[in-house]
Scaffold this active site. Structure first.
Site, PDB file in Angstrom:
ATOM      1  N   GLU A 150       0.859  -1.193   0.000  1.00  0.00           N
ATOM      2  CA  GLU A 150       0.000   0.000   0.000  1.00  0.00           C
ATOM      3  C   GLU A 150       0.890   1.236   0.000  1.00  0.00           C
ATOM      4  OE1 GLU A 150      -3.113   0.116   2.975  1.00  0.00           O
ATOM      5  OE2 GLU A 150      -2.940   2.307   3.185  1.00  0.00           O
ATOM      6  N   GLU A 191      -2.751  11.184   3.374  1.00  0.00           N
ATOM      7  CA  GLU A 191      -3.845  10.990   4.314  1.00  0.00           C
ATOM      8  C   GLU A 191      -3.859  12.185   5.264  1.00  0.00           C
ATOM      9  OE1 GLU A 191      -4.613   6.560   5.578  1.00  0.00           O
ATOM     10  OE2 GLU A 191      -2.441   6.927   5.584  1.00  0.00           O
TER      11      GLU A 191
END
Length: 361
Positions: free
Chosen positions: A241, A246
């Site tokens: 990932e 974020e």
């Protein structure tokens, strides 16, 4: 004889040195193509016998000049009005032809409420090609995207609170808008959207730029990220990932701090490595920023507005996940293990505005 000698000497004084450099001629056939999207103006110039271009944007009392070899330049005007753009094609700095044009800029956020200012990245980089992009200029998502629907397993693995619906992702006014709402749907108290290129488009290495303005507030979790194509066969975290961006909304520095992280399987155990970057003031909802990674066989670098803030060496064998193809995901989650739940301070709806996604290789 004396007369003839004098003539010869006079002629020799005015003869040309065959080795003397000659002034180059001027370029010709200067043409420009202007592309205007809201306040963004992109200039593409071409000419014959040209060595370089200078493109000047006259923005109120300021002027911004871009020198370019390929004839491309971009500028963002932050207010409506009529502006002048001057394009020069040069053989030398002082030898040029020019073309002056006026453009009418109308800044409109439509019904989106999106910011009208912020950083913008170029359409090209040295030694790289734009291999895929979505500028969200239509009236709906392109066929390169698909949706995740529902609540996933255990709140998408993070105890998130939202139900992902297709309706919460809207394309209009040159933007993708993903909206998180405080509304009851099935057994969830919140809805949002999550879109992805899984099974349609994926990439191995390159530079990825995403220009976006982010939501904010306690319990709000926007993400721009990637998963390995092989997730359906090997699972997570074995697929790898890459979190391009974020944000964990909330008080203090949260609304002005982004995180860039990778996750992988290290001998069967979950491993991760991340870094963060905070604005000196304000929050990421105030204006657009460009969130980027530069990724190759040996490393991944994270950039905010084209300035690197984090990197990882991915050359060790145990990070082989990052030498495979990955697809892109855009979403706004509500609640979850990391941000916690919304509280009385959280305002809804919350929106992530995405201006473009660009992949260079």
């Amino acid at each position: 004889m004396k007369f003839l000698t004098l003539i010869f000497l006079s002629l020799s004084l005015f003869s040309c040195d065959p080795d003397e450099p000659k002034t180059p001629g001027l370029p010709s056939n200067l043409q420009t193509q202007l592309t205007i999207t809201n306040g963004e103006v992109h200039v593409q110039a071409s000419a014959d016998s040209v060595n370089f271009y200078t493109i000047t944007f006259f923005d109120n009392n300021d002027s911004i000049t871009v020198e370019t070899q390929d004839g491309e330049a971009t500028h963002v005007f932050n207010s409506s009005g009529t502006y002048t753009i001057r394009t020069r094609a040069h053989t030398l700095q002082t030898s040029f032809i020019e073309k002056t044009e006026e453009v009418v800029i109308e800044i409109s956020s439509g019904n989106t409420g999106a910011p009208s200012s912020g950083f913008i990245s170029p359409l090209s980089y040295p030694n790289m090609t734009l291999v895929w992009h979505d500028e969200f200029n239509g009236a709906s998502l392109s066929s390169d995207w698909t949706y995740d629907i529902g609540t996933g397993n255990w709140g998408w693995g993070n105890n998130e609170l939202q139900y992902y619906k297709q309706d919460n992702a809207v394309v209009s006014d040159g933007l993708l808008t993903i909206t998180a709402k405080n509304e009851t749907f099935n057994t969830s108290n919140y809805t949002s959207s999550r879109i992805k290129t899984q099974g349609i488009k994926s990439w191995k290495y390159g530079r990825i730029d995403v220009r976006a303005a982010l939501p904010y507030g306690q319990g709000i979790w926007p993400a721009i990220w990637m998963l390995g194509d092989n997730i359906t066969s090997v699972g997570w975290p074995e697929c790898g990932e890459i979190d391009i961006m974020e944000l964990i909304g909330g008080a203090g520095a949260n609304d002005r701090t982004i995180h860039g992280t990778v996750h992988w399987s290290n001998a069967g155990s979950h491993a991760q490595f991340g870094g963060s970057k905070s604005l000196s003031s304000g929050k990421f909802a105030d204006e657009f920023h460009v969130f980027s990674i530069i990724w190759d066989a040996n490393s991944i670098h994270w950039l905010l507005d084209d300035v690197e803030y984090h990197s990882i060496d991915t050359s060790p064998a145990e990070l082989s996940e990052f030498r495979e193809k990955f697809f892109i995901i855009l979403n706004v989650a509500v609640g979850g293990n990391w941000p916690g739940s919304p509280d009385a301070s959280t305002s809804f709806p919350q929106k992530m505005f995405v201006d473009y996604v660009r992949v260079f290789q």
